[in-house]
Scaffold this active site. Structure first.
Site, PDB file in Angstrom:
ATOM      1  N   ALA A  40      19.913  12.982  22.489  1.00  0.00           N
ATOM      2  CA  ALA A  40      20.161  12.004  23.557  1.00  0.00           C
ATOM      3  C   ALA A  40      21.156  10.937  23.130  1.00  0.00           C
ATOM      4  O   ALA A  40      22.072  10.591  23.878  1.00  0.00           O
ATOM      5  CB  ALA A  40      18.849  11.358  23.978  1.00  0.00           C
TER       6      ALA A  40
ATOM      7  N   GLU B  26      22.010   5.108  13.450  1.00  0.00           N
ATOM      8  CA  GLU B  26      21.353   6.329  12.999  1.00  0.00           C
ATOM      9  C   GLU B  26      20.733   6.094  11.627  1.00  0.00           C
ATOM     10  O   GLU B  26      21.377   5.573  10.716  1.00  0.00           O
ATOM     11  CB  GLU B  26      22.347   7.484  12.932  1.00  0.00           C
ATOM     12  CG  GLU B  26      21.853   8.731  12.220  1.00  0.00           C
ATOM     13  CD  GLU B  26      20.517   9.251  12.739  1.00  0.00           C
ATOM     14  OE1 GLU B  26      19.668   9.630  11.902  1.00  0.00           O
ATOM     15  OE2 GLU B  26      20.315   9.270  13.967  1.00  0.00           O
ATOM     16  N   ALA B  27      19.456   6.486  11.480  1.00  0.00           N
ATOM     17  CA  ALA B  27      18.731   6.242  10.230  1.00  0.00           C
ATOM     18  C   ALA B  27      19.242   7.086   9.073  1.00  0.00           C
ATOM     19  O   ALA B  27      19.087   6.713   7.908  1.00  0.00           O
ATOM     20  CB  ALA B  27      17.238   6.493  10.443  1.00  0.00           C
TER      21      ALA B  27
ATOM     22  N   HIS C 126       8.723  20.884  19.424  1.00  0.00           N
ATOM     23  CA  HIS C 126       9.124  20.500  20.778  1.00  0.00           C
ATOM     24  C   HIS C 126       8.270  19.329  21.246  1.00  0.00           C
ATOM     25  O   HIS C 126       7.509  19.433  22.198  1.00  0.00           O
ATOM     26  CB  HIS C 126       8.975  21.690  21.737  1.00  0.00           C
ATOM     27  CG  HIS C 126       9.765  22.885  21.348  1.00  0.00           C
ATOM     28  ND1 HIS C 126       9.470  24.166  21.796  1.00  0.00           N
ATOM     29  CD2 HIS C 126      10.848  23.014  20.546  1.00  0.00           C
ATOM     30  CE1 HIS C 126      10.346  25.027  21.280  1.00  0.00           C
ATOM     31  NE2 HIS C 126      11.187  24.344  20.521  1.00  0.00           N
TER      32      HIS C 126
END
Length: 535
Positions: free
Chosen positions: A16, A36-37, A470
């Site tokens: 996403a 972003e980690a 998922h």
């Protein structure tokens, strides 16, 4: 960075986040910061499809979680891996492209989410993808995400397709089209033998824009608020606390597990949980972290004969030939996703589309905690229930991101799920025992022919089942009148300003397929909503 301000701050560069960063930064009059980690994704093991086996054990590129044990999983904790790099889990997943069924999205709309019916999301799926097959009414031709069919062919795969037809399944050349039920080779996000991730599809172009700032190794610690308005994000980079301000919105796209945890440690969630965390309450939303759902993967394994399985081709010296073939552009095991074939089946004759997703690959592995394949020929039949009724939660236990949250999907807690799992074993075993596959099967090794009763099959599922990776639902989309919903149909967090959630956590119910395609689709749709609302 502590003094910088952007119009939009996006937390998480997964399916996403990458999609949103590209779409929002295409408006050159706005500025976007993407946190972003993990690190960059430029590594051979990330780009080569078969390289995912090397990435999964890499702590610098993955979040390694595990579930809480239950009786239904034979008191086992099940490892959960999530991507921690540009592209998120799309940079290490199985690259399978399954969008889900019409009924999934119509059900979302029926729950009080206008704009999310199948008819309304289909244009975004078509805009997302580039496929050279499928009916134009249902498939895209010029989107950024290339989707191709597996090129691999061998006698076992041909026999599997014949076995499916023998058992009443049609050959379905596009299970992402008009109807899902049927069998065919896997559709995968692979192009020119390379993985297509959200990063390669969306960020490679977007990072050339001066109005997009991407920060890697930035671990979000807290969303910053002014009363009920999100104004920025505090994060840690190289051990140093930093912050970035958002003029318009903070958008959380950290993934189903980390999104719930970040909201909770920021003061958005169940008041009782937050009191135990010692976090001041910003917004009482008891649905944050609840409604966690996942697909529970079960497998059957058989020893093979009369064909060369991937097991044998992946061992030296044959692997050397496969490497050469890959470099030269010939069909090679290095370009394959984990499942070579898919079949979509029905556990009951109820007039609906498939409720079980089956996968097949001419390879096997009896080692539960190892990616190393067996030395002898083998094949694996896997399946999961599309729409599990069981649900659980993600709950932060500390404001420190070094301490794992409690993760409880409650696999098989609902009796109906257990019944479908048993039916799934029966259906897959029918394929395994078919006349078409008989010449290529030496023997069923897992669970073995002695495991025959419903009770024994269920027990085997409880002892050996695992996640399909998922995860959805922990920031569920729904009207504010639903006390367990977290975001509205525009994905804004209820009773808050300038805060949205855009990732798989907003899915109110599980879809009939893998989650990467739908997550990228919903991010495309979210970007469209944001642009329209900001005019």
């Amino acid at each position: 960075m502590s003094d910088l301000e952007f119009d939009y701050v996006i937390v998480g560069a997964g399916a996403a986040g990458c999609t949103l960063a590209n779409q929002l930064s295409a408006q050159l009059d706005v500025t976007v910061c993407l946190l972003e980690a993990g690190p960059m994704d430029k590594h051979p093991t990330v780009r080569v499809p078969a390289g995912f086996t090397r990435v999964i054990g890499n702590a610098s590129r993955t979040w390694s979680f595990e579930t809480e044990p239950t009786v239904q999983t034979a008191n086992r904790s099940i490892p959960l891996i999530q991507g921690k790099m540009l592209g998120g889990s799309t940079s290490l997943n199985g690259m399978v492209y399954v969008r889900g069924q019409r009924a999934d999205f119509d059900a979302w709309a029926a729950l009080g989410n206008p704009g999310w019916s199948y008819k309304e999301v289909l244009p975004f799926f078509r805009a997302l993808e580039s496929r050279t097959f499928g009916e134009p009414e249902y498939s895209g031709r010029s989107g950024p995400v290339n989707v191709t069919r597996v090129r691999w062919r061998d006698p076992a795969c041909s026999a599997f397709m014949e076995a499916a037809v023998e058992n009443g399944l049609p050959i379905n050349p596009d299970y992402n089209g008009r109807e899902q039920k049927g069998v065919d080779f896997t559709q995968a996000t692979i192009h020119r033998r390379r993985r297509v991730s959200a990063s390669t599809a969306f960020l490679q172009t977007a990072t050339r824009r001066r109005n997009l700032h991407v920060v890697t190794h930035a671990v979000a610690e807290r969303i910053l608020f002014s009363t009920n308005r999100a104004v920025g994000v505090r994060y840690v980079r190289d051990g140093q606390p930093m912050s970035v301000k958002a003029r318009r919105e903070v958008i959380v796209s950290a993934g189903t597990i980390n999104t719930a945890r970040l909201l909770q440690i920021s003061g958005v969630g169940d008041p009782d949980w937050l009191v135990q965390l010692g976090v001041p309450l910003v917004n009482a939303l008891p649905g944050v972290g609840r409604n966690l759902r996942d697909h529970y993967l079960c497998t059957l394994v058989a020893g093979g004969q009369r064909f060369r399985s991937i097991n044998q081709l992946a061992a030296w010296p044959r692997l050397g030939l496969q490497l050469a073939r890959y470099v030269l552009g010939a069909v090679s095991i290095l370009e394959l996703p984990p499942p070579v074939m898919h079949c979509f089946m029905k556990s009951a004759d109820d007039g609906r589309d498939a409720d079980i997703q089956g996968v097949f690959t001419p390879a096997s592995n009896h080692r539960v905690h190892s990616a190393k394949l067996d030395s002898a020929a083998g094949m694996t039949f896997g399946f999961w229930q599309h729409r599990p009724m069981s649900s659980g939660y993600v709950r932060a236990v500390s404001t420190s991101l070094c301490e794992q949250p409690l993760i409880q999907p409650n696999y098989l807690a609902d009796e109906r799920d257990r019944a479908v799992v048993v039916a799934g074993f029966r259906l897959m075993r029918n394929l395994l025992r078919s006349q078409s596959l008989k010449p290529y099967i030496r023997e069923e090794t897992l669970p073995g022919e002695h495991v025959e009763t419903d009770e024994a099959l269920l027990q085997f599922a409880q002892q050996t089942g695992r996640t399909a990776y998922h995860f959805v639902g922990t920031a569920s989309m729904g009207p504010a009148s639903n006390r367990l919903s977290v975001v509205g149909a525009d994905l804004r967090v209820h009773r808050m300003e300038s805060l949205r959630v855009v990732d798989a956590s907003i899915m109110p119910q599980m879809i009939s397929g893998n989650t990467q395609a739908t997550t990228m689709m919903l991010a495309l749709k979210a970007a469209d909503i944001i642009r329209r609302q900001s005019r």
